[in-house]
Design a protein around this motif. Structure first.
Motif, short mmCIF file in Angstrom:
data_model
loop_
_atom_site.label_atom_id
_atom_site.label_comp_id
_atom_site.label_asym_id
_atom_site.label_seq_id
_atom_site.Cartn_x
_atom_site.Cartn_y
_atom_site.Cartn_z
N LEU A 62 0.95 -1.25 -0.08
CA LEU A 62 0.14 -0.10 0.19
C LEU A 62 0.92 1.22 -0.07
CD1 LEU A 62 -2.78 -0.88 2.47
CD2 LEU A 62 -2.99 -1.12 0.19
N VAL A 63 0.65 2.12 -0.90
CA VAL A 63 1.39 3.50 -0.98
C VAL A 63 0.59 4.64 -0.51
CG1 VAL A 63 2.81 4.92 -2.65
CG2 VAL A 63 3.08 2.54 -2.90
N SER A 113 -9.37 16.44 -10.02
CA SER A 113 -8.64 15.41 -11.10
C SER A 113 -7.74 14.48 -10.21
CB SER A 113 -7.77 16.44 -11.99
OG SER A 113 -6.89 17.22 -11.30
N LEU A 114 -7.69 14.50 -9.05
CA LEU A 114 -6.80 13.88 -8.10
C LEU A 114 -7.66 12.47 -7.82
CD1 LEU A 114 -5.80 16.35 -5.39
CD2 LEU A 114 -4.79 15.77 -7.52
N ASP A 115 -6.58 11.42 -8.00
CA ASP A 115 -7.05 9.94 -7.85
C ASP A 115 -7.34 9.50 -6.38
OD1 ASP A 115 -7.20 9.82 -10.36
OD2 ASP A 115 -5.19 8.98 -10.70
N THR A 116 -8.27 10.30 -5.73
CA THR A 116 -8.92 9.67 -4.37
C THR A 116 -10.22 9.84 -4.25
OG1 THR A 116 -8.78 10.09 -2.14
CG2 THR A 116 -8.07 11.99 -3.53
N LEU A 117 -11.03 8.92 -3.62
CA LEU A 117 -12.35 9.00 -3.19
C LEU A 117 -12.50 10.10 -2.44
CD1 LEU A 117 -13.32 5.07 -3.54
CD2 LEU A 117 -13.16 6.75 -5.54
N TRP A 137 -12.63 -4.61 5.92
CA TRP A 137 -12.40 -4.37 4.30
C TRP A 137 -11.66 -2.89 3.99
CZ3 TRP A 137 -17.02 -3.08 6.30
CH2 TRP A 137 -17.46 -1.81 6.08
N TYR A 138 -10.76 -3.25 3.22
CA TYR A 138 -10.04 -2.15 2.70
C TYR A 138 -10.50 -1.56 1.31
CZ TYR A 138 -6.43 0.33 -0.11
OH TYR A 138 -5.65 1.02 -0.92
N THR A 139 -10.76 -0.21 1.06
CA THR A 139 -11.18 0.47 -0.12
C THR A 139 -10.03 1.09 -0.76
OG1 THR A 139 -13.50 0.43 0.64
CG2 THR A 139 -12.95 1.80 -1.32
N ASP A 140 -9.53 0.97 -1.95
CA ASP A 140 -8.60 1.49 -2.60
C ASP A 140 -9.16 2.80 -3.04
OD1 ASP A 140 -5.88 0.97 -3.49
OD2 ASP A 140 -6.57 0.64 -5.43
N GLN A 141 -7.75 3.57 -2.87
CA GLN A 141 -7.84 5.11 -3.75
C GLN A 141 -8.65 6.21 -2.67
OE1 GLN A 141 -5.39 4.53 -6.68
NE2 GLN A 141 -6.07 6.50 -6.23
N VAL A 142 -8.47 5.95 -1.54
CA VAL A 142 -9.08 6.56 -0.45
C VAL A 142 -7.93 7.32 0.17
CG1 VAL A 142 -10.40 7.00 1.61
CG2 VAL A 142 -11.10 5.08 -0.08
N TYR A 144 -4.65 5.31 0.41
CA TYR A 144 -3.75 4.36 -0.11
C TYR A 144 -3.79 4.00 -1.56
CZ TYR A 144 -1.37 4.41 4.30
OH TYR A 144 -0.65 4.72 5.54
N ARG A 145 -3.00 3.31 -2.03
CA ARG A 145 -3.21 2.69 -3.65
C ARG A 145 -2.24 1.28 -3.44
NH1 ARG A 145 -0.53 6.14 -6.34
NH2 ARG A 145 1.49 5.06 -6.33
N LEU A 146 -3.19 0.41 -3.87
CA LEU A 146 -2.57 -0.91 -3.97
C LEU A 146 -1.74 -0.89 -4.95
CD1 LEU A 146 -5.78 -3.40 -3.18
CD2 LEU A 146 -3.43 -3.40 -1.98
#
Length: 313
Positions: A62-63, A113-117, A137-142, A144-146
């Motif tokens: 996770l980044v 335009s940023l990639d975060t929910l 559960w983990y939801t991506d792009q909140v 962190y990014r997988l």
């Protein structure tokens, strides 16, 4: 025993009939000309993502996203789940930004335009969710990014929610409960409605009446959990996030109803049916007692809720 880990990809697909000719005018020659209005029916499809053989899902990196103007070391999905499950929430808070102050310093047109929910105006094309068992559960792009999942194969797919992806983002507990992790300092100021796992978000009831009549009550909460009580079957509890999401999406299209006096106390063993659902026009729930002048779309919602939870009106 380590809980099973699974990955789910949610995306919008159109289940409308591409051959439907509704709205296409008929010409003098008796044939239909032009494109007309296509039968559009958006649904959310859930597909399993299968990691390559030999890959440990819990070791997936996770980044931390750079948009929050903070620095966090890379971590793993396994460490995120451990922090979620820990009795002390400080472990999870260490993985999260201290606040949204840095994020909100970005200009508004840049934030979209940023990639975060996190951003209410974000327009992703899909949502990735990773599960540890059935509780975490983990939801991506909140936050962190997988990383390193581009070559994972897509497994079985099924339709789970009636509505668009933007509807899914607004109403699914899988997204909403991960946007702030329950921390006020991580709530976006432009988000008008904040989900809480324990909040009542939908209810339906039928009052007791004459002997041998059936009554029931249904309460649904922000995490998809529900409590169902009926005269014959007693109490039943469970969780179904997608069933709740579909109903919340349906309720969101209803026009607000002016506040009316409380219904009269029921007499002579008459039964009443009452529903409560979120209203875009107010911060709380819209409550309606079924009557002859109840709008038809509210009646349709009542029938839909009853059918979804197997209740007899």
């Amino acid at each position: 025993m380590t809980p099973a880990v699974r990955f789910e990809l949610y995306r919008e697909v159109d289940r409308g009939d591409p051959k439907a000719d509704n709205g296409i005018p008929v010409g003098p020659d008796g044939k239909r000309h032009g494109l007309g209005r296509r039968d559009h029916h958006p649904v959310i499809e859930r597909c399993e993502l299968v990691p390559p053989k030999g890959v440990d899902p819990l070791a997936t990196k996770l980044v931390f996203l750079p948009y929050f103007r903070e620095t966090k070391p890379d971590t793993t999905l396994g460490e995120f789940f451990k922090a979620q499950a820990a009795d002390d929430s400080s472990r999870l808070r260490e993985l999260l930004p201290a606040s949204l102050e840095g994020y909100l310093r970005h200009p508004e047109d840049t934030r979209q335009s940023l990639d975060t929910l996190i951003e209410p105006q974000s327009r992703p094309t899909s949502v990735l969710v990773a599960w540890s068992g059935e509780q975490h559960w983990y939801t991506d792009q909140v936050f962190y990014r997988l990383e390193g999942i581009d070559d994972w194969k897509r497994g079985a797919c099924t339709d789970v929610v009636e509505g668009s992806l933007q509807d899914f983002l607004r109403f699914s507990p899988l997204v909403q409960l991960r946007l702030s992790e329950g921390l006020p300092q991580l709530q976006h100021p432009e988000r008008t409605r904040v989900f809480s796992a324990s909040n009542l978000v939908l209810s339906l009831s039928k009052s007791p009446g004459m002997p041998n009549t059936r009554s029931f009550s249904l309460e649904c909460f922000g995490d998809g959990g529900f409590q169902r009580r009926t005269t014959l079957e007693g109490e039943k509890t469970g969780t179904d996030v997608h069933r709740l999401t579909t109903l919340l999406i349906a309720a969101s299209s209803l026009a607000p109803i002016p506040l009316a006096p409380l219904p009269p106390r029921f007499m002579h063993d008459a039964q009443t049916v009452s529903v409560s659902y979120p209203s875009p026009a107010r911060r709380g729930l819209q409550s309606v007692t079924l009557a002859s002048d109840t709008p038809s779309d509210v009646k349709a919602l009542i029938e839909r809720i009853a059918a979804a939870y197997d209740l007899e009106l």
